[in-house]
Design a protein around this motif. Structure first.
Motif, PDB file in Angstrom:
ATOM      1  N   UNK A 278       0.851  -1.192   0.000  1.00  0.00           N
ATOM      2  CA  UNK A 278       0.000   0.000   0.000  1.00  0.00           C
ATOM      3  C   UNK A 278       0.883   1.237   0.000  1.00  0.00           C
ATOM      4  N   UNK A 279       0.690   2.109  -0.995  1.00  0.00           N
ATOM      5  CA  UNK A 279       1.518   3.314  -1.055  1.00  0.00           C
ATOM      6  C   UNK A 279       0.710   4.579  -0.774  1.00  0.00           C
ATOM      7  N   UNK A 280      -0.591   4.404  -0.514  1.00  0.00           N
ATOM      8  CA  UNK A 280      -1.422   5.554  -0.189  1.00  0.00           C
ATOM      9  C   UNK A 280      -2.883   5.160  -0.132  1.00  0.00           C
ATOM     10  N   UNK A 281      -3.717   6.084   0.328  1.00  0.00           N
ATOM     11  CA  UNK A 281      -5.163   5.865   0.379  1.00  0.00           C
ATOM     12  C   UNK A 281      -5.862   7.135  -0.082  1.00  0.00           C
ATOM     13  N   UNK A 282      -7.028   6.970  -0.736  1.00  0.00           N
ATOM     14  CA  UNK A 282      -7.810   8.116  -1.195  1.00  0.00           C
ATOM     15  C   UNK A 282      -9.225   7.991  -0.655  1.00  0.00           C
ATOM     16  N   UNK A 283      -9.955   9.106  -0.645  1.00  0.00           N
ATOM     17  CA  UNK A 283     -11.345   9.071  -0.203  1.00  0.00           C
ATOM     18  C   UNK A 283     -12.283   9.096  -1.405  1.00  0.00           C
ATOM     19  N   UNK A 284     -13.572   9.108  -1.136  1.00  0.00           N
ATOM     20  CA  UNK A 284     -14.550   9.044  -2.224  1.00  0.00           C
ATOM     21  C   UNK A 284     -15.104  10.418  -2.583  1.00  0.00           C
ATOM     22  N   UNK A 285     -14.303  11.460  -2.352  1.00  0.00           N
ATOM     23  CA  UNK A 285     -14.732  12.823  -2.690  1.00  0.00           C
ATOM     24  C   UNK A 285     -13.815  13.478  -3.718  1.00  0.00           C
ATOM     25  N   UNK A 286     -12.532  13.146  -3.670  1.00  0.00           N
ATOM     26  CA  UNK A 286     -11.578  13.791  -4.576  1.00  0.00           C
ATOM     27  C   UNK A 286     -11.545  13.116  -5.939  1.00  0.00           C
ATOM     28  N   UNK A 287     -11.221  13.906  -6.971  1.00  0.00           N
ATOM     29  CA  UNK A 287     -11.132  13.410  -8.336  1.00  0.00           C
ATOM     30  C   UNK A 287      -9.660  13.196  -8.709  1.00  0.00           C
ATOM     31  N   UNK A 288      -9.423  12.154  -9.504  1.00  0.00           N
ATOM     32  CA  UNK A 288      -8.070  11.831  -9.947  1.00  0.00           C
ATOM     33  C   UNK A 288      -8.086  11.509 -11.435  1.00  0.00           C
ATOM     34  N   UNK A 289      -6.983  11.815 -12.107  1.00  0.00           N
ATOM     35  CA  UNK A 289      -6.871  11.499 -13.528  1.00  0.00           C
ATOM     36  C   UNK A 289      -6.140  10.167 -13.698  1.00  0.00           C
ATOM     37  N   UNK A 290      -6.643   9.344 -14.597  1.00  0.00           N
ATOM     38  CA  UNK A 290      -6.029   8.057 -14.882  1.00  0.00           C
ATOM     39  C   UNK A 290      -4.789   8.280 -15.750  1.00  0.00           C
ATOM     40  N   UNK A 291      -3.634   7.774 -15.293  1.00  0.00           N
ATOM     41  CA  UNK A 291      -2.389   7.937 -16.039  1.00  0.00           C
ATOM     42  C   UNK A 291      -1.885   6.620 -16.631  1.00  0.00           C
ATOM     43  N   UNK A 292      -2.561   5.529 -16.291  1.00  0.00           N
ATOM     44  CA  UNK A 292      -2.166   4.243 -16.844  1.00  0.00           C
ATOM     45  C   UNK A 292      -3.223   3.206 -16.571  1.00  0.00           C
ATOM     46  N   UNK A 293      -3.227   2.147 -17.372  1.00  0.00           N
ATOM     47  CA  UNK A 293      -4.172   1.057 -17.182  1.00  0.00           C
ATOM     48  C   UNK A 293      -3.540  -0.239 -17.678  1.00  0.00           C
ATOM     49  N   UNK A 294      -3.928  -1.344 -17.071  1.00  0.00           N
ATOM     50  CA  UNK A 294      -3.491  -2.643 -17.570  1.00  0.00           C
ATOM     51  C   UNK A 294      -4.384  -3.733 -16.984  1.00  0.00           C
ATOM     52  N   UNK A 295      -4.471  -4.828 -17.724  1.00  0.00           N
ATOM     53  CA  UNK A 295      -5.247  -5.965 -17.281  1.00  0.00           C
ATOM     54  C   UNK A 295      -4.354  -6.936 -16.517  1.00  0.00           C
ATOM     55  N   UNK A 296      -4.884  -7.458 -15.428  1.00  0.00           N
ATOM     56  CA  UNK A 296      -4.278  -8.583 -14.726  1.00  0.00           C
ATOM     57  C   UNK A 296      -5.294  -9.704 -14.829  1.00  0.00           C
ATOM     58  N   UNK A 297      -5.021 -10.673 -15.694  1.00  0.00           N
ATOM     59  CA  UNK A 297      -6.051 -11.639 -16.053  1.00  0.00           C
ATOM     60  C   UNK A 297      -7.127 -10.926 -16.848  1.00  0.00           C
ATOM     61  N   UNK A 298      -8.360 -11.042 -16.399  1.00  0.00           N
ATOM     62  CA  UNK A 298      -9.467 -10.381 -17.079  1.00  0.00           C
ATOM     63  C   UNK A 298      -9.921  -9.117 -16.349  1.00  0.00           C
ATOM     64  N   UNK A 299      -9.151  -8.673 -15.362  1.00  0.00           N
ATOM     65  CA  UNK A 299      -9.575  -7.528 -14.563  1.00  0.00           C
ATOM     66  C   UNK A 299      -8.729  -6.315 -14.904  1.00  0.00           C
ATOM     67  N   UNK A 300      -9.389  -5.192 -15.128  1.00  0.00           N
ATOM     68  CA  UNK A 300      -8.707  -3.960 -15.487  1.00  0.00           C
ATOM     69  C   UNK A 300      -8.304  -3.188 -14.238  1.00  0.00           C
TER      70      UNK A 300
END
Length: 319
Positions: A278-300
Motif C-alpha cells: 500500500x503506497x497511499x489511500x484516497x477518499x470518495x470525494x476527490x477526483x483523480x486522472x487516470x495515467x495508466x491502465x493494464x489488465x491482470x487476467x481479465x480484470x482492469x
C-alpha cells in the motif's frame, strides 16, 4: 437506528453480494446487523479494544482474513475492500468460519445446530441476528451486545427490503466502472451455473442464472460473456445482442477522471502482485486522472499515482 451515507452504501454492497449467494432478505439483514455491531460497517477498522480484530467482521487476527480470502480465490488487496470481505463472509461454510454448532446462551432464538444453507432461509429477524452471531461471529457471550445486533438488523431490513430489484440484481454489478459502455446484453434460455473464469473447467461462483433473466455484457472471451466482477456465463445457454452504438471494445480510460466508490480506497504499487504494498489511500470525494491502465487476467486496473481495480471507481470524461 440512523446510518451515515457511507455506512448505508456499504450495507447495500454487502446486501447485494449476499443475495447473489442465496441469502434471503432476512438473513442478509442479520449478517449486516452483526457487521454494524462489530465494525460500524468499516472494512478497514481495527478493533477498538486493541484485541487484534480487523474489518467488517473483525477477523482475529487479521491474518485469518487473508487465509479465508485465499480459500475464496481473493487476493489480499481485494480482501481489504467491502466487496472482497462481503464475498468471503458469504462463503462461511467454505472458509470454515461458519460452525454448525451455535451457543444458545447468546439468545433464545439461536438454533443450536444450523447449517449455513438453513440460515440463508431464516424467517425471523431476531433469529437472523442471533444465529449469525452464534455461528459466524462467536464473540464473548458476556459482551455480545445482542440488542445492538438485533436493532441494526431490523433497521437494515426496513431500509433495504423494499429496494428496487433492478438496483440489486447481478446485472447491475459494475465492471471496469462503466456500465454505460457495455458491449451489449444477453438473455438466458437455459438455467446454468456461473463461472469465475471463461472456461468450462473454471471454478464456479456458487450462483445460478435462470431462464428469462437478462444481463449487460462487458467482455467476451472463449465463448463466455462477462456479466459481473469475475462472473462469466457460457454462450451455450444464452442469446447475445450486441450494443449497436459500439463498433470497438471499450475505449481506453487513460486521461479519464475517476472518483473512488470506497472510502478509504488503498492504492498499491503493483496490481499483479497479491502481496502488493500500500503506497497511499484516497477518499470518495476527490477526483483523480487516470495515467495508466493494464489488465491482470481479465480484470482492469487503473493507475492514478497508485493502482487499484477499475471497478472501485466511477469514471467520468476528462475535464
Amino acid at each position: 437506528m440512523n446510518f451515515t451515507t457511507t455506512q448505508l452504501e456499504t450495507a447495500k454492497t454487502v446486501w447485494m453480494i449476499l443475495k447473489q449467494f442465496g441469502y434471503n432478505n432476512i438473513s442478509a439483514a442479520g449478517v449486516i446487523g452483526n457487521l454494524y455491531a462489530e465494525s460500524s460497517l468499516n472494512p478497514n477498522v481495527n478493533e477498538h479494544s486493541g484485541g487484534g480484530g480487523y474489518g467488517l467482521g473483525q477477523w482475529t487476527p487479521k491474518s485469518n482474513l487473508y487465509k479465508q480470502a485465499a480459500i475464496c480465490g481473493i487476493s489480499n488487496t481485494e480482501a481489504e475492500t467491502v466487496r472482497g470481505q462481503a464475498t468471503i463472509i458469504a462463503q462461511g461454510d467454505k472458509t470454515g468460519q461458519w460452525l454448525v454448532y451455535g451457543n444458545p446462551d447468546y439468545h433464545p432464538t439461536v438454533t443450536k445446530n444450523q447449517t449455513l444453507s438453513a440460515f440463508k432461509e431464516t424467517v425471523n429477524l431476531s433469529a437472523a441476528a442471533a444465529n449469525f452471531c452464534a455461528h459466524w461471529e462467536r464473540p464473548n457471550v458476556n459482551y455480545a451486545h445482542m440488542s445492538v445486533r438485533i436493532d441494526a438488523t431490523n433497521s437494515i431490513y426496513q431500509l433495504l427490503d423494499g429496494e428496487d430489484e433492478d438496483e440489486m440484481k447481478l446485472s447491475d454489478v459494475k465492471v471496469a466502472g462503466v456500465r454505460a459502455n457495455s458491449l451489449g446484453s444477453l438473455k438466458v434460455f437455459e438455467d446454468t451455473i456461473l463461472k469465475k473464469t471463461p472456461t468450462g473447467y473454471g471454478e464456479v461462483t456458487g450462483q445460478t442464472v435462470k431462464v428469462g433473466q437478462e444481463f449487460k455484457v462487458f467482455n467476451v472471451n472463449n465463448g463466455y460473456y462477462l456479466i459481473g466482477n469475475d462472473t462469466w456465463v457460457s454462450g451455450e445457454y444464452c442469446n447475445f445482442l450486441p450494443n449497436p452504438s459500439l463498433t470497438v471494445k471499450m475505449e481506453s480510460l487513460v486521461n479519464k477522471v475517476v472518483v473512488s466508490i470506497e472510502n478509504p480506497l488503498p492504492l498499491y504499487d503493483d496490481p499483479s502482485n497479491p502481496n502488493a504494498i500500500v503506497i497511499g489511500k484516497i477518499n470518495n470525494q476527490d477526483k483523480y486522472k487516470v495515467v495508466g491502465e493494464k489488465y491482470v487476467g481479465d480484470r482492469l486496473y487503473l493507475n492514478i499515482g497508485g493502482w487499484n481495480a477499475a471497478d472501485f471507481f466511477n469514471i467520468y470524461s476528462a475535464n
